[in-house]
Structure formats: C-alpha cells, structure tokens
Design a protein around this motif. Structure first.
Motif, PDB file in Angstrom:
ATOM      1  N   GLY A 299       0.980  -0.928   0.099  1.00  0.00           N
ATOM      2  CA  GLY A 299       0.021   0.015   0.054  1.00  0.00           C
ATOM      3  C   GLY A 299       0.841   1.326   0.024  1.00  0.00           C
ATOM      4  O   GLY A 299       0.574   2.064  -0.973  1.00  0.00           O
ATOM      5  N   MET A 300       1.983   1.380   0.867  1.00  0.00           N
ATOM      6  CA  MET A 300       2.678   2.416   0.928  1.00  0.00           C
ATOM      7  C   MET A 300       3.618   2.519  -0.628  1.00  0.00           C
ATOM      8  O   MET A 300       3.792   3.568  -1.055  1.00  0.00           O
ATOM      9  N   PHE A 301       4.063   1.444  -1.103  1.00  0.00           N
ATOM     10  CA  PHE A 301       4.750   1.263  -2.319  1.00  0.00           C
ATOM     11  C   PHE A 301       3.796   1.966  -3.162  1.00  0.00           C
ATOM     12  O   PHE A 301       4.180   2.778  -4.181  1.00  0.00           O
ATOM     13  N   ASN A 302       2.474   1.480  -3.400  1.00  0.00           N
ATOM     14  CA  ASN A 302       1.589   2.134  -4.396  1.00  0.00           C
ATOM     15  C   ASN A 302       1.314   3.571  -4.455  1.00  0.00           C
ATOM     16  O   ASN A 302       1.468   4.300  -5.409  1.00  0.00           O
ATOM     17  N   CYS A 303       1.330   3.969  -3.064  1.00  0.00           N
ATOM     18  CA  CYS A 303       0.980   5.489  -3.013  1.00  0.00           C
ATOM     19  C   CYS A 303       2.094   6.311  -3.343  1.00  0.00           C
ATOM     20  O   CYS A 303       2.001   7.336  -3.863  1.00  0.00           O
ATOM     21  N   CYS A 304       3.197   5.842  -2.851  1.00  0.00           N
ATOM     22  CA  CYS A 304       4.631   6.733  -3.048  1.00  0.00           C
ATOM     23  C   CYS A 304       4.803   6.741  -4.471  1.00  0.00           C
ATOM     24  O   CYS A 304       5.069   7.533  -5.291  1.00  0.00           O
ATOM     25  N   GLN A 305       4.555   5.527  -5.497  1.00  0.00           N
ATOM     26  CA  GLN A 305       4.738   5.737  -7.084  1.00  0.00           C
ATOM     27  C   GLN A 305       3.906   6.398  -7.524  1.00  0.00           C
ATOM     28  O   GLN A 305       4.162   7.173  -8.493  1.00  0.00           O
ATOM     29  N   CYS A 306       2.538   6.575  -6.851  1.00  0.00           N
ATOM     30  CA  CYS A 306       1.817   7.447  -7.492  1.00  0.00           C
ATOM     31  C   CYS A 306       1.884   8.904  -7.363  1.00  0.00           C
ATOM     32  O   CYS A 306       1.520   9.726  -8.258  1.00  0.00           O
TER      33      CYS A 306
END
Length: 245
Positions: free
Chosen positions: A114-121
């Motif tokens: 979830g953290m990975f997804n948000c950071c990449q976006c």
C-alpha cells in the motif's frame, strides 16, 4: 495557495487525528478510507463544517488501480499533493506457527505494498516540482520486534528500511521521507488489550503513558513543516521512551 495532504487510513485512530491536525493548520485534506465509510464521511462533515477544504476517497491501498484513481481524483480537486502520510495498516496477534500464507501475504499487501503504491503514484509530480514530504507510519515493533506479531513486525521493519532507502534517492529532488514508530496508542488496535497489560506497558514506559492519537498526529505534522527541513531518512520514535535506540 493552500497545501494539500493525502492521508491513507484516515477514517479513525491516528489517521483521523492527523486529518484534523492538518485541517487546523490550513491544509486541504484528502481522507482515504477503505471499509469505514460512515466514519470517513462523519470526519469529512466535521472538517467541512469547521471551514476546511476536504474530500473523502474510498480506495484499497493494496490495489494499484484503486490507488491510481484516488490520486487522479485528488489532483483533479486540489491540483497538487504536498504531503503524503502512509498510515493505512492492519495488525493482530498470532503465534508465528499459526500464521497462514494468506495472512502473511495480506499484511504485506496492505502495510508495505500500500505504501509502495501510494509513493509511486505521488512521486512523479513531487519530483517534477522538486518538493514534497512523505511520512510513513511504522511502529516500535518494526525496530525491536514483538512476540506473536512477527508478520506485523516484519512489515513495519520493511517500512523503516524503505523509508531510509527512498530518502537517499529523493534527497536531490528536495523530497523528504521519514517514518514514525509509535509505541502503544489509544486506538482500535489496542481495544482488545486487557487493562492489566496496558498498565504493565505504562509501567514499563519512562513517561508512564499510553499515547493519544492526537499526540502522534502532532509529530506527523511536525515532519511536514519548515522547522524540520533538514530531517530526512529518520525514524522518529514517539513511544514515551518505551523503546530507546
């Protein structure tokens, strides 16, 4: 121009308190929630009635497509996102030998992916603007580990390592990345813990307290301010001294 913050898992607990804190400080607030729609809408109504600019967006942070749509909606409404607070997470207590593969995967999907997804976006625009703050919510158990919470501790340890690595990568773009590692906080996560255990935790904490969500929110907000512009790649440990490293 007002700054904007997006807070995942903002319908209750630390996330809710953080949304309220940033609203008080004049930010546009994007409230992310997954299942707690009623609580999220109640918080939204409270912020709007207090004069804040805010929206609530439902999204499962472990689902990349939902996260992409959330950020698209956030940018459409406010134009930019200055601060990302990765707060969404799950926890429970299970003996390591009883943890299922499905349970292990779910913890990493939500807490880490979830953290990975948000950071990449959020990062393409932050990098383009050479400005931004990312604050990841870890835990003292990510620092020292907790018995019967191996899956939870592992994800929080991953958040800490992720934070340190990403801070090094994004420093040249003037984007600060930090983590906070709270101790026991008076939220739903400890609702099932007995009074006896909570009293033991308090007695083992130098400041003799169980933190309030608002106190953790103050630390998160502090990491978004100009006063902390030299702090990046750090793990701030607001645990009342329960863990000292």
């Amino acid at each position: 121009m007002k700054k904007t913050v997006l807070i995942t898992g903002a319908s209750r607990g630390i996330g809710k308190a953080t949304a309220e804190k940033f609203a008080i400080e004049g930010y546009n607030v994007i409230i992310n929630y997954y299942k707690s729609k009623d609580k999220a809408l109640s918080l939204l109504e409270h912020l709007l009635s207090s004069g804040a600019n805010a929206i609530a967006i439902q999204a499962d942070v472990s689902d990349r497509k939902q996260v992409e749509e959330m950020f698209k909606e956030g940018y459409k409404k406010f134009g930019k996102i200055d601060v990302l607070v990765n707060n969404a997470g799950i926890a429970d207590m299970t003996l390591f030998t009883d943890i299922t593969e499905e349970q292990w995967k779910k913890f990493f999907d939500v807490n880490v992916n979830g953290m990975f997804n948000c950071c990449q976006c959020v990062l393409p625009k932050m990098i383009s603007e050479k400005s931004g703050r990312i604050i990841n919510v870890a835990s003292i158990w990510g620092l020292v580990g907790a018995s019967c919470e191996t899956h939870y501790s592992a994800t929080k340890g991953a958040i800490i390592s992720f934070t340190k690595a990403l801070a090094k990568e994004l420093g040249p773009s003037n984007i600060l990345v930090n983590a906070i590692a709270p101790g026991a906080v008076d939220t739903d996560m400890i609702a099932g813990v007995s009074e006896e255990i909570l009293e033991t935790i308090k007695n083992e904490t130098p400041l003799q307290i169980i933190a309030k969500p608002e106190e953790i929110a103050d630390v998160i907000y502090l990491l978004s301010t100009e006063e902390t512009k030299l702090i990046t790649g750090q793990v701030i440990n607001p645990s009342g001294g329960f863990v000292i490293v």
